[in-house]
Design a protein around this motif. Structure first.
Motif, PDB file in Angstrom:
ATOM      1  N   ILE A 159       0.841  -1.201   0.000  1.00 23.50           N
ATOM      2  CA  ILE A 159       0.000   0.000   0.000  1.00 23.50           C
ATOM      3  C   ILE A 159       0.875   1.249   0.000  1.00 23.50           C
ATOM      4  O   ILE A 159       0.625   2.194  -0.755  1.00 23.50           O
ATOM      5  N   VAL A 160       1.921   1.242   0.815  1.00 21.91           N
ATOM      6  CA  VAL A 160       2.843   2.385   0.869  1.00 21.91           C
ATOM      7  C   VAL A 160       3.451   2.634  -0.508  1.00 21.91           C
ATOM      8  O   VAL A 160       3.539   3.782  -0.961  1.00 21.91           O
ATOM      9  N   ALA A 161       3.842   1.586  -1.210  1.00 25.99           N
ATOM     10  CA  ALA A 161       4.420   1.739  -2.552  1.00 25.99           C
ATOM     11  C   ALA A 161       3.410   2.357  -3.518  1.00 25.99           C
ATOM     12  O   ALA A 161       3.752   3.236  -4.315  1.00 25.99           O
ATOM     13  N   VAL A 168       0.897   4.271  -2.662  1.00 29.45           N
ATOM     14  CA  VAL A 168       0.690   5.655  -2.222  1.00 29.45           C
ATOM     15  C   VAL A 168       1.802   6.546  -2.781  1.00 29.45           C
ATOM     16  O   VAL A 168       1.541   7.654  -3.252  1.00 29.45           O
ATOM     17  N   GLU A 169       3.027   6.045  -2.752  1.00 28.79           N
ATOM     18  CA  GLU A 169       4.148   6.816  -3.308  1.00 28.79           C
ATOM     19  C   GLU A 169       3.908   7.125  -4.783  1.00 28.79           C
ATOM     20  O   GLU A 169       4.110   8.258  -5.226  1.00 28.79           O
ATOM     21  N   GLN A 170       3.460   6.126  -5.533  1.00 27.16           N
ATOM     22  CA  GLN A 170       3.176   6.331  -6.958  1.00 27.16           C
ATOM     23  C   GLN A 170       2.034   7.319  -7.159  1.00 27.16           C
ATOM     24  O   GLN A 170       2.125   8.237  -7.973  1.00 27.16           O
ATOM     25  N   LYS A 171       0.959   7.128  -6.419  1.00 26.98           N
ATOM     26  CA  LYS A 171      -0.233   7.961  -6.569  1.00 26.98           C
ATOM     27  C   LYS A 171       0.071   9.429  -6.323  1.00 26.98           C
ATOM     28  O   LYS A 171      -0.394  10.301  -7.048  1.00 26.98           O
ATOM     29  N   PHE A 172       0.851   9.709  -5.275  1.00 29.19           N
ATOM     30  CA  PHE A 172       1.105  11.096  -4.890  1.00 29.19           C
ATOM     31  C   PHE A 172       2.454  11.610  -5.364  1.00 29.19           C
ATOM     32  O   PHE A 172       2.848  12.723  -5.020  1.00 29.19           O
ATOM     33  N   ASP A 173       3.162  10.801  -6.167  1.00 32.07           N
ATOM     34  CA  ASP A 173       4.450  11.190  -6.744  1.00 32.07           C
ATOM     35  C   ASP A 173       5.425  11.668  -5.665  1.00 32.07           C
ATOM     36  O   ASP A 173       5.967  12.774  -5.731  1.00 32.07           O
ATOM     37  N   ILE A 174       5.590  10.824  -4.646  1.00 31.02           N
ATOM     38  CA  ILE A 174       6.492  11.123  -3.537  1.00 31.02           C
ATOM     39  C   ILE A 174       7.326   9.883  -3.243  1.00 31.02           C
ATOM     40  O   ILE A 174       7.041   8.800  -3.766  1.00 31.02           O
ATOM     41  N   GLU A 175       8.342  10.065  -2.414  1.00 30.97           N
ATOM     42  CA  GLU A 175       9.143   8.921  -1.987  1.00 30.97           C
ATOM     43  C   GLU A 175       9.382   9.028  -0.492  1.00 30.97           C
ATOM     44  O   GLU A 175       9.917  10.021  -0.008  1.00 30.97           O
ATOM     45  N   PHE A 176       8.937   8.005   0.221  1.00 33.90           N
ATOM     46  CA  PHE A 176       9.139   7.974   1.660  1.00 33.90           C
ATOM     47  C   PHE A 176      10.549   7.498   1.965  1.00 33.90           C
ATOM     48  O   PHE A 176      11.096   6.676   1.244  1.00 33.90           O
ATOM     49  N   GLU A 177      11.109   7.993   3.055  1.00 31.88           N
ATOM     50  CA  GLU A 177      12.384   7.489   3.535  1.00 31.88           C
ATOM     51  C   GLU A 177      12.106   6.309   4.455  1.00 31.88           C
ATOM     52  O   GLU A 177      11.000   6.154   4.976  1.00 31.88           O
ATOM     53  N   ASP A 178      13.102   5.477   4.673  1.00 38.59           N
ATOM     54  CA  ASP A 178      12.918   4.305   5.533  1.00 38.59           C
ATOM     55  C   ASP A 178      12.432   4.694   6.923  1.00 38.59           C
ATOM     56  O   ASP A 178      11.567   4.032   7.495  1.00 38.59           O
ATOM     57  N   ASP A 179      12.982   5.791   7.470  1.00 40.74           N
ATOM     58  CA  ASP A 179      12.568   6.227   8.806  1.00 40.74           C
ATOM     59  C   ASP A 179      11.091   6.610   8.834  1.00 40.74           C
ATOM     60  O   ASP A 179      10.404   6.389   9.836  1.00 40.74           O
ATOM     61  N   ASP A 180      10.616   7.205   7.725  1.00 34.77           N
ATOM     62  CA  ASP A 180       9.203   7.575   7.637  1.00 34.77           C
ATOM     63  C   ASP A 180       8.329   6.331   7.806  1.00 34.77           C
ATOM     64  O   ASP A 180       7.349   6.331   8.548  1.00 34.77           O
ATOM     65  N   ILE A 181       8.695   5.289   7.104  1.00 37.87           N
ATOM     66  CA  ILE A 181       7.895   4.064   7.103  1.00 37.87           C
ATOM     67  C   ILE A 181       8.012   3.345   8.447  1.00 37.87           C
ATOM     68  O   ILE A 181       7.033   2.814   8.966  1.00 37.87           O
ATOM     69  N   ASP A 182       9.208   3.365   9.019  1.00 41.33           N
ATOM     70  CA  ASP A 182       9.408   2.724  10.328  1.00 41.33           C
ATOM     71  C   ASP A 182       8.507   3.345  11.395  1.00 41.33           C
ATOM     72  O   ASP A 182       8.035   2.654  12.285  1.00 41.33           O
ATOM     73  N   ASP A 183       8.295   4.654  11.298  1.00 38.62           N
ATOM     74  CA  ASP A 183       7.520   5.382  12.305  1.00 38.62           C
ATOM     75  C   ASP A 183       6.033   5.472  11.973  1.00 38.62           C
ATOM     76  O   ASP A 183       5.261   6.062  12.719  1.00 38.62           O
ATOM     77  N   LEU A 184       5.626   4.917  10.836  1.00 39.34           N
ATOM     78  CA  LEU A 184       4.251   5.059  10.369  1.00 39.34           C
ATOM     79  C   LEU A 184       3.268   4.296  11.247  1.00 39.34           C
ATOM     80  O   LEU A 184       3.462   3.120  11.540  1.00 39.34           O
ATOM     81  N   GLY A 185       2.217   4.989  11.674  1.00 38.22           N
ATOM     82  CA  GLY A 185       1.156   4.351  12.442  1.00 38.22           C
ATOM     83  C   GLY A 185       0.201   3.630  11.511  1.00 38.22           C
ATOM     84  O   GLY A 185       0.454   3.508  10.314  1.00 38.22           O
ATOM     85  N   SER A 186      -0.939   3.214  12.030  1.00 35.84           N
ATOM     86  CA  SER A 186      -1.853   2.423  11.203  1.00 35.84           C
ATOM     87  C   SER A 186      -3.172   3.118  10.899  1.00 35.84           C
ATOM     88  O   SER A 186      -4.100   2.483  10.405  1.00 35.84           O
ATOM     89  N   THR A 187      -3.260   4.421  11.174  1.00 32.76           N
ATOM     90  CA  THR A 187      -4.508   5.127  10.847  1.00 32.76           C
ATOM     91  C   THR A 187      -4.359   5.935   9.561  1.00 32.76           C
ATOM     92  O   THR A 187      -3.239   6.245   9.132  1.00 32.76           O
ATOM     93  N   VAL A 188      -5.488   6.274   8.981  1.00 30.26           N
ATOM     94  CA  VAL A 188      -5.487   7.118   7.783  1.00 30.26           C
ATOM     95  C   VAL A 188      -4.805   8.448   8.100  1.00 30.26           C
ATOM     96  O   VAL A 188      -4.023   8.961   7.296  1.00 30.26           O
ATOM     97  N   LYS A 189      -5.044   8.994   9.294  1.00 25.15           N
ATOM     98  CA  LYS A 189      -4.418  10.254   9.691  1.00 25.15           C
ATOM     99  C   LYS A 189      -2.894  10.154   9.641  1.00 25.15           C
ATOM    100  O   LYS A 189      -2.222  11.067   9.170  1.00 25.15           O
ATOM    101  N   ASP A 190      -2.351   9.035  10.093  1.00 23.38           N
ATOM    102  CA  ASP A 190      -0.901   8.843  10.069  1.00 23.38           C
ATOM    103  C   ASP A 190      -0.361   8.933   8.645  1.00 23.38           C
ATOM    104  O   ASP A 190       0.679   9.547   8.402  1.00 23.38           O
ATOM    105  N   VAL A 191      -1.066   8.321   7.716  1.00 18.44           N
ATOM    106  CA  VAL A 191      -0.624   8.336   6.318  1.00 18.44           C
ATOM    107  C   VAL A 191      -0.781   9.735   5.723  1.00 18.44           C
ATOM    108  O   VAL A 191       0.110  10.225   5.027  1.00 18.44           O
TER     109      VAL A 191
END
Length: 86
Positions: free
Chosen positions: A48-50, A52-75
């Motif tokens: 899903i994260v991958a 999302v990156e494509q959809k919004f034309d962004i790239e998350f860093e590993d630390d971003d993903i490590d700290d990601l919660g599980s709610t829509v607000k977190d994303v």
């Protein structure tokens, strides 16, 4: 980009995930939890994260993903943070 636009885009992405039942995508709010409310297996979150990156034309860093919660607000917060970083 407005928060609701991001949520709408997230829902578009989630509609492509076979493991999520379409009725669980009705009435999604920032408090909706991917794991508890949508029954998304944690192993699917990376896919899903991958998407999302494509959809919004962004790239998350590993630390971003490590700290990601599980709610829509977190994303939503993470997408806004990454877009602000440029």
């Amino acid at each position: 980009m407005e928060r609701q636009e991001i949520i709408d885009g997230l829902i578009e992405v989630l509609k492509t995930v076979r493991m999520i039942e379409p009725e669980k995508l009705v009435g999604v709010t920032e408090e909706t939890d991917f794991l508890a409310d949508m029954s998304v297996p944690s192993s699917q979150m990376i896919a899903i994260v991958a998407k999302v990156e494509q959809k919004f034309d962004i790239e998350f860093e590993d630390d971003d993903i490590d700290d990601l919660g599980s709610t829509v607000k977190d994303v939503v917060d993470l997408i806004l943070k990454v877009k602000a970083r440029g």
